[in-house]
Design a protein around this motif. Structure first.
Motif, PDB file in Angstrom:
ATOM      1  N   ASN A 196       0.827  -1.207   0.000  1.00 32.91           N
ATOM      2  CA  ASN A 196       0.000   0.000   0.000  1.00 32.91           C
ATOM      3  C   ASN A 196       0.858   1.253   0.000  1.00 32.91           C
ATOM      4  OD1 ASN A 196      -2.948  -0.874   0.242  1.00 32.91           O
ATOM      5  ND2 ASN A 196      -1.958  -2.130   1.788  1.00 32.91           N
ATOM      6  N   ALA A 197       1.951   1.245   0.767  1.00 28.85           N
ATOM      7  CA  ALA A 197       2.863   2.385   0.750  1.00 28.85           C
ATOM      8  C   ALA A 197       3.500   2.536  -0.628  1.00 28.85           C
ATOM      9  CB  ALA A 197       3.926   2.214   1.828  1.00 28.85           C
ATOM     10  N   GLU A 198       3.867   1.415  -1.262  1.00 29.89           N
ATOM     11  CA  GLU A 198       4.456   1.502  -2.596  1.00 29.89           C
ATOM     12  C   GLU A 198       3.438   2.028  -3.602  1.00 29.89           C
ATOM     13  OE1 GLU A 198       6.919  -1.218  -5.777  1.00 29.89           O
ATOM     14  OE2 GLU A 198       7.549  -0.897  -3.716  1.00 29.89           O
ATOM     15  N   ALA A 222      -5.120  10.772  -1.296  1.00 33.71           N
ATOM     16  CA  ALA A 222      -5.384   9.333  -1.299  1.00 33.71           C
ATOM     17  C   ALA A 222      -4.875   8.691  -0.014  1.00 33.71           C
ATOM     18  CB  ALA A 222      -4.730   8.671  -2.510  1.00 33.71           C
ATOM     19  N   LEU A 223      -5.543   7.629   0.364  1.00 32.67           N
ATOM     20  CA  LEU A 223      -5.113   6.778   1.466  1.00 32.67           C
ATOM     21  C   LEU A 223      -5.182   5.347   0.994  1.00 32.67           C
ATOM     22  CD1 LEU A 223      -5.972   6.987   5.216  1.00 32.67           C
ATOM     23  CD2 LEU A 223      -6.372   4.838   4.011  1.00 32.67           C
ATOM     24  N   ALA A 224      -4.149   4.581   1.293  1.00 27.93           N
ATOM     25  CA  ALA A 224      -4.141   3.156   1.002  1.00 27.93           C
ATOM     26  C   ALA A 224      -3.612   2.429   2.223  1.00 27.93           C
ATOM     27  CB  ALA A 224      -3.282   2.845  -0.218  1.00 27.93           C
ATOM     28  N   ALA A 225      -4.312   1.395   2.656  1.00 27.64           N
ATOM     29  CA  ALA A 225      -3.919   0.692   3.879  1.00 27.64           C
ATOM     30  C   ALA A 225      -4.436  -0.727   3.842  1.00 27.64           C
ATOM     31  CB  ALA A 225      -4.456   1.418   5.114  1.00 27.64           C
ATOM     32  N   ASP A 226      -3.773  -1.588   4.612  1.00 21.24           N
ATOM     33  CA  ASP A 226      -4.218  -2.968   4.757  1.00 21.24           C
ATOM     34  C   ASP A 226      -5.182  -3.035   5.929  1.00 21.24           C
ATOM     35  OD1 ASP A 226      -4.449  -5.776   5.211  1.00 21.24           O
ATOM     36  OD2 ASP A 226      -2.545  -6.064   4.173  1.00 21.24           O
ATOM     37  N   THR A 227      -6.318  -3.664   5.725  1.00 13.88           N
ATOM     38  CA  THR A 227      -7.360  -3.688   6.754  1.00 13.88           C
ATOM     39  C   THR A 227      -6.986  -4.492   7.989  1.00 13.88           C
ATOM     40  OG1 THR A 227      -8.406  -5.517   5.551  1.00 13.88           O
ATOM     41  CG2 THR A 227      -9.269  -3.294   5.157  1.00 13.88           C
ATOM     42  N   ASP A 228      -5.883  -5.254   7.929  1.00 17.93           N
ATOM     43  CA  ASP A 228      -5.451  -5.951   9.148  1.00 17.93           C
ATOM     44  C   ASP A 228      -4.577  -5.076  10.029  1.00 17.93           C
ATOM     45  OD1 ASP A 228      -2.939  -5.916   7.986  1.00 17.93           O
ATOM     46  OD2 ASP A 228      -2.678  -8.076   7.942  1.00 17.93           O
ATOM     47  N   GLY A 229      -4.232  -3.865   9.546  1.00 17.69           N
ATOM     48  CA  GLY A 229      -3.440  -2.934  10.327  1.00 17.69           C
ATOM     49  C   GLY A 229      -1.954  -3.006  10.076  1.00 17.69           C
ATOM     50  N   ASN A 244       3.003  -0.013  10.359  1.00 20.35           N
ATOM     51  CA  ASN A 244       1.960   0.867   9.823  1.00 20.35           C
ATOM     52  C   ASN A 244       0.950   0.077   9.005  1.00 20.35           C
ATOM     53  OD1 ASN A 244       4.165   0.533   7.842  1.00 20.35           O
ATOM     54  ND2 ASN A 244       2.849   1.789   6.540  1.00 20.35           N
ATOM     55  N   ALA A 245      -0.271   0.604   8.951  1.00 17.52           N
ATOM     56  CA  ALA A 245      -1.308  -0.006   8.116  1.00 17.52           C
ATOM     57  C   ALA A 245      -1.161   0.422   6.664  1.00 17.52           C
ATOM     58  CB  ALA A 245      -2.693   0.380   8.630  1.00 17.52           C
ATOM     59  N   GLY A 246      -0.669   1.629   6.461  1.00 17.20           N
ATOM     60  CA  GLY A 246      -0.528   2.164   5.118  1.00 17.20           C
ATOM     61  C   GLY A 246       0.019   3.571   5.183  1.00 17.20           C
ATOM     62  N   ALA A 247      -0.489   4.457   4.308  1.00 22.98           N
ATOM     63  CA  ALA A 247       0.019   5.824   4.270  1.00 22.98           C
ATOM     64  C   ALA A 247      -1.006   6.739   3.610  1.00 22.98           C
ATOM     65  CB  ALA A 247       1.357   5.880   3.525  1.00 22.98           C
ATOM     66  N   TYR A 248      -0.669   8.035   3.616  1.00 30.76           N
ATOM     67  CA  TYR A 248      -1.505   9.077   3.016  1.00 30.76           C
ATOM     68  C   TYR A 248      -0.645   9.867   2.046  1.00 30.76           C
ATOM     69  CZ  TYR A 248      -3.920  13.563   2.592  1.00 30.76           C
ATOM     70  OH  TYR A 248      -4.519  14.700   2.099  1.00 30.76           O
ATOM     71  N   GLY A 277      -7.885  -6.736  14.120  1.00 26.63           N
ATOM     72  CA  GLY A 277      -8.726  -7.879  14.441  1.00 26.63           C
ATOM     73  C   GLY A 277      -9.464  -8.468  13.254  1.00 26.63           C
ATOM     74  N   THR A 278      -9.208  -7.926  12.059  1.00 26.65           N
ATOM     75  CA  THR A 278      -9.832  -8.479  10.863  1.00 26.65           C
ATOM     76  C   THR A 278      -8.835  -8.391   9.713  1.00 26.65           C
ATOM     77  OG1 THR A 278     -11.829  -8.458   9.482  1.00 26.65           O
ATOM     78  CG2 THR A 278     -10.885  -6.314  10.068  1.00 26.65           C
ATOM     79  N   ASN A 279      -9.248  -8.839   8.529  1.00 27.63           N
ATOM     80  CA  ASN A 279      -8.329  -8.829   7.388  1.00 27.63           C
ATOM     81  C   ASN A 279      -9.108  -9.108   6.118  1.00 27.63           C
ATOM     82  OD1 ASN A 279      -6.146  -8.918   5.676  1.00 27.63           O
ATOM     83  ND2 ASN A 279      -5.543 -10.988   6.243  1.00 27.63           N
ATOM     84  N   VAL A 280      -9.515  -8.030   5.432  1.00 28.61           N
ATOM     85  CA  VAL A 280     -10.179  -8.186   4.135  1.00 28.61           C
ATOM     86  C   VAL A 280      -9.357  -7.495   3.041  1.00 28.61           C
ATOM     87  CG1 VAL A 280     -12.495  -8.545   5.038  1.00 28.61           C
ATOM     88  CG2 VAL A 280     -11.710  -6.207   4.605  1.00 28.61           C
ATOM     89  N   ASN A 281      -8.062  -7.462   3.281  1.00 29.57           N
ATOM     90  CA  ASN A 281      -7.077  -7.011   2.302  1.00 29.57           C
ATOM     91  C   ASN A 281      -7.003  -5.508   2.152  1.00 29.57           C
ATOM     92  OD1 ASN A 281      -4.935  -7.799   0.587  1.00 29.57           O
ATOM     93  ND2 ASN A 281      -6.136  -9.579   0.025  1.00 29.57           N
ATOM     94  N   ASP A 282      -6.528  -5.062   0.990  1.00 29.87           N
ATOM     95  CA  ASP A 282      -6.213  -3.651   0.791  1.00 29.87           C
ATOM     96  C   ASP A 282      -7.470  -2.792   0.712  1.00 29.87           C
ATOM     97  OD1 ASP A 282      -3.605  -4.504   0.577  1.00 29.87           O
ATOM     98  OD2 ASP A 282      -3.584  -4.469  -1.610  1.00 29.87           O
ATOM     99  N   PHE A 283      -7.330  -1.560   1.182  1.00 29.58           N
ATOM    100  CA  PHE A 283      -8.376  -0.542   1.057  1.00 29.58           C
ATOM    101  C   PHE A 283      -7.725   0.696   0.468  1.00 29.58           C
ATOM    102  CE2 PHE A 283     -10.398   3.302   2.608  1.00 29.58           C
ATOM    103  CZ  PHE A 283     -11.745   3.079   2.382  1.00 29.58           C
ATOM    104  N   ARG A 284      -8.245   1.146  -0.659  1.00 26.89           N
ATOM    105  CA  ARG A 284      -7.728   2.342  -1.303  1.00 26.89           C
ATOM    106  C   ARG A 284      -8.855   3.354  -1.513  1.00 26.89           C
ATOM    107  NH1 ARG A 284      -5.246  -1.956  -3.689  1.00 26.89           N
ATOM    108  NH2 ARG A 284      -7.062  -2.176  -5.042  1.00 26.89           N
ATOM    109  N   SER A 285      -8.610   4.593  -1.131  1.00 28.33           N
ATOM    110  CA  SER A 285      -9.579   5.659  -1.351  1.00 28.33           C
ATOM    111  C   SER A 285      -8.858   6.865  -1.925  1.00 28.33           C
ATOM    112  CB  SER A 285     -10.293   6.037  -0.041  1.00 28.33           C
ATOM    113  OG  SER A 285      -9.349   6.382   0.957  1.00 28.33           O
TER     114      SER A 285
END
Length: 418
Positions: free
Chosen positions: A327-329, A346-353, A360-364, A406-414
C-alpha cells in the motif's frame, strides 16, 4: 480536511469487517457430539472470541494467529506464530492442530475460523521438506510478484495441511468453515491456502507457474514439484460432502460501508472494484491517470468524488534494504504521478493494520507529497526504485498507523478528488 475524511472511511470499512458482525449470522447447526474450534489467520483470534460469545453449548478449541494479534478467550486456546515468514511456533501449532482433530466421529462438528495469513501461520512441510525449506518457499513467493491465487496453488504442493488436507484429517466429522476473505473475488479456497477447502489446480499447473515466475526454490521443493507425491484431495472427494463454507466478511462489504459514509458526507463514491490485482506501482499509474482526468476534465466522474477499491496488489522486489509494503508503494507511485496537482488526495492501507512487515497499516499522499519528500532530502523516484516507500512516508510523517485491527479483508484504497 481530506486526510481525516479518508481515515474515517478506512476505519468504517474495518468496522464493517469485524468478525463479531458476521459470525452471529452464520452459526452452524449444533452437533450431536463434540464441537471443536480450529483456526488460523491474522483475524482468527478475534473470530474465536466472537464465536465463543455467540455459541451456546460446550466447545474446545485451538487457534493460531500472528504475534501481537492474540485475544483473551475462555475455552479456545490462542497461540501466536510468525507472519509472513513461518517459524517454529507455527510449526508446533500446525502439528498440534493435526493431533487435535484426530479420532473424530460423524456426530462431531469442527468449526474452522480461517482468515488471511493462515498460510504462513500453519507451516506443515510435506515429507522430505523442512521448516527452512518452507521459509525459503515463502520468501521466494513474496518476492515474485505473483498474484495470491498463484502463490496459494504453489504453496499447496508443499504442505500436509493446505488445500483441504486439514479438513481431510477431521473426517468423518462435519466441518463448518467461517471465512474472513482477504483474496480478490472472495474465493474461500484461496484464503490461507484453503486448509479446510480443497483447492482447484493441478501439480502440472503449479510447475508451470513456478517456471513462469522464475521461483528460486530449495532443491527438495524442486524435486517434490517435479513428481506427484503428496497429492491434495480433490474438491469432489466424498469426505467433504457434509462440509459447509460461509464468508462472513469481505472487501466488497467493507467498500460498501465506506461508500455509505462518503454519501452521508455529501460526496459521491465510485467503487471501482473489490478485486484489483497487479503490481502496486502499475495500479497506481492507472488510478492516478483516472484521478487527473476527473480533476482536469470532470470525467468519467464529476467531482467531488471518492474512488474506492480493494483487492491485493503485489510488489516485485527490485532494491535491497528498502522497507516497503504494497500500500505504501502504491501511494508513493501515486504521489509521483500526481506531483503538484491540487485537490487530489489518497489513502491506502491494509485492513489488518499491517502493511508488509512494518507497524503501519498504510500511508496518506496528496499532490504535495513528492515536493515534501524532496525538501526532506528524499528522491521519490529513487525511493520507489529501491522499494523504500515506508522510509519515504516515515520521513514526512504520512504513515497511517492503527495497530492490529482484528480483521483482514485485504487492501483498502480511497482517492478523493475534491
Amino acid at each position: 480536511m481530506n486526510r481525516p475524511l479518508l481515515e474515517q472511511m478506512f476505519h468504517h470499512a474495518v468496522a464493517e469487517a469485524q468478525p463479531a458482525r458476521g459470525i452471529a449470522r452464520h452459526l452452524p447447526e449444533k452437533p450431536k457430539g463434540r464441537t471443536l474450534v480450529i483456526g488460523a489467520g491474522k483475524a482468527s483470534a478475534q473470530m474465536a472470541r466472537a464465536f465463543e460469545a455467540a455459541w451456546e453449548g460446550p466447545l474446545t478449541g485451538l487457534v493460531v494467529t500472528r504475534y501481537g494479534y492474540g485475544q483473551a478467550c475462555e475455552r479456545i486456546e490462542i497461540v501466536e506464530a510468525s507472519h509472513p515468514v513461518p517459524d517454529e511456533a507455527g510449526l508446533r501449532a500446525a502439528r498440534r492442530l493435526g493431533e487435535f482433530v484426530a479420532g473424530l466421529t460423524p456426530d462431531d462438528l469442527v468449526v474452522a475460523l480461517i482468515s488471511g495469513g493462515g498460510s504462513a501461520l500453519l507451516p506443515a512441510p510435506a515429507p522430505g521438506l523442512t521448516l527452512a525449506d518452507e521459509q525459503a518457499i515463502n520468501r521466494a513467493l513474496l518476492a515474485s510478484g505473483a498474484p495470491i491465487s498463484v502463490m496459494n496453488l504453489i504453496r499447496n504442493q508443499f504442505s500436509t495441511l493446505k488445500g483441504g488436507r486439514l479438513a481431510a484429517l477431521c473426517a468423518p466429522a462435519r466441518v463448518a468453515t467461517l471465512v474472513v476473505s482477504d483474496v480478490p473475488g472472495d474465493d474461500p479456497s484461496l484464503v490461507a491456502s484453503g486448509p479446510t477447502i480443497p483447492l482447484a489446480g493441478s501439480r502440472e499447473l503449479a510447475r508451470k507457474y513456478a517456471n513462469l515466475y522464475r521461483l528460486e526454490l530449495p532443491q527438495a521443493a524442486r524435486e517434490l514439484l517435479a513428481g506427484e507425491d503428496n497429492p491434495a484431495p480433490a474438491p469432489d472427494d466424498p469426505i467433504f460432502i457434509r462440509n459447509s463454507v460461509s464468508t462472513i466478511a469481505s472487501a466488497a462489504l467493507s467498500l460498501d460501508a465506506a461508500a455509505r459514509l462518503a454519501g452521508e458526507r455529501g460526496i459521491e463514491a465510485a467503487i471501482l472494484s473489490d478485486s484489483i490485482e497487479g503490481e502496486s506501482r502499475d495500479v497506481a499509474q492507472v488510478l492516478a491517470a483516472m484521478a487527473r482526468e476527473i480533476a482536469l476534465r470532470n470525467r468519467p466522474f464529476k467531482k467531488p468524488v471518492v474512488l474506492l477499491s480493494g483487492g491485493e496488489t503485489t510488489v516485485t522486489l527490485r532494491g535491497s534494504g528498502g522497507r516497503g509494503g504494497r500500500n505504501a508503494e502504491f501511494l508513493l507511485a501515486f504521489a509521483i504521478a500526481i506531483d503538484g496537482m491540487e485537490g487530489i488526495s489518497a489513502l491506502a492501507a491494509d485492513t489488518d493494520g499491517i502493511d508488509g512487515s512494518e507497524a503501519n497499516a498504510g500511508a496518506y499522499a496528496d499532490g504535495s507529497t513528492a515536493t515534501r519528500l524532496r525538501k526532506a532530502g528524499i528522491d521519490p523516484l529513487a525511493a520507489l526504485a529501491g522499494n523504500d516507500a515506508w522510509g519515504a512516508f516515515h520521513a514526512i510523517g504520512d504513515l497511517v498507523t492503527t495497530g492490529p485491527t482484528g480483521t483482514n479483508v485485504n487492501d483498502f484504497r480511497s482517492i478523493l478528488v475534491a
